[in-house]
Design an enzyme around this catalytic site. Structure first.
Site, PDB file in Angstrom:
ATOM      1  N   ASP A   1       0.851  -1.193   0.000  1.00  0.00           N
ATOM      2  CA  ASP A   1       0.000   0.000   0.000  1.00  0.00           C
ATOM      3  C   ASP A   1       0.890   1.248   0.000  1.00  0.00           C
ATOM      4  OD1 ASP A   1      -1.917   2.005   0.524  1.00  0.00           O
ATOM      5  OD2 ASP A   1      -3.062   0.688   1.846  1.00  0.00           O
ATOM      6  N   ILE A   2       0.534   2.249  -0.800  1.00  0.00           N
ATOM      7  CA  ILE A   2       1.355   3.466  -0.817  1.00  0.00           C
ATOM      8  C   ILE A   2       1.097   4.334   0.418  1.00  0.00           C
ATOM      9  CG2 ILE A   2       1.809   3.638  -3.309  1.00  0.00           C
ATOM     10  CD1 ILE A   2      -0.519   5.770  -3.327  1.00  0.00           C
TER      11      ILE A   2
ATOM     12  N   HIS B   1     -10.592  -5.152  -2.382  1.00  0.00           N
ATOM     13  CA  HIS B   1      -9.227  -5.390  -1.900  1.00  0.00           C
ATOM     14  C   HIS B   1      -9.228  -5.739  -0.423  1.00  0.00           C
ATOM     15  CE1 HIS B   1     -10.049  -1.056  -1.483  1.00  0.00           C
ATOM     16  NE2 HIS B   1      -9.189  -1.019  -0.470  1.00  0.00           N
TER      17      HIS B   1
ATOM     18  N   HIS C   1      -6.991  -5.586   2.979  1.00  0.00           N
ATOM     19  CA  HIS C   1      -5.815  -5.023   3.649  1.00  0.00           C
ATOM     20  C   HIS C   1      -5.205  -6.084   4.555  1.00  0.00           C
ATOM     21  CE1 HIS C   1      -6.550  -0.633   2.932  1.00  0.00           C
ATOM     22  NE2 HIS C   1      -7.799  -1.045   2.804  1.00  0.00           N
TER      23      HIS C   1
END
Ligand SMILES: [Zn+2]
Length: 133
Positions: free
Chosen positions: A32-33, A96, A98
């Site tokens: 993740d950015i 998505h 996490h």
């Protein structure tokens, strides 16, 4: 439903550079950015699916098997205490999961918290996870 301009579809098609953690025919995982912790990974189906409940049962079952694989690799590669799993889905409209490593006394309270990677550290951490598969 088309994923023509979807950022996660583009990442899954290798059109946008990312720190890849995992890839197979159907799924893709990358750092993740905006990481909550170092190693925070997003696991996506390559197919453009907006909400988790829109996936067929087989995809749900398969993606969680991949999640388990990544969690195991994270524990091994990053020596974290546990891996937190969450499905939120409001930020990018492409299903998505996490997966983020939790460390003892890390004091993570919210999803909005962010850590920063040092130069080169991001790829190093992605490699630490993917090298333990
Ligand atoms: Zn998409």
């Amino acid at each position: 439903m088309t994923g023509e301009n979807c950022i996660f579809c583009k990442i899954g098609r290798d059109e946008i550079p990312c720190s890849k953690v995992y890839e197979d025919d159907k799924f893709f995982a990358f750092l993740d950015i905006k990481p909550v912790s170092k190693g925070h990974t997003l696991l996506i189906p390559k197919e453009h699916i907006v909400w988790m409940q829109e996936s067929d049962d087989e995809t749900i079952s398969e993606i969680f098997k991949v999640a388990k694989k990544i969690m195991t690799a994270m524990k091994k590669g990053l020596s974290c205490e546990l891996v937190q799993v969450s499905v939120v889905g409001k930020d990018v409209p492409h299903f998505h999961i996490h997966l983020f490593p939790r460390f003892e006394n890390d004091e993570i309270r919210t999803h909005h918290q962010m850590v920063n990677y040092e130069n080169g550290e991001k790829q190093e951490i992605a490699n630490k996870i993917s090298s333990t598969f």
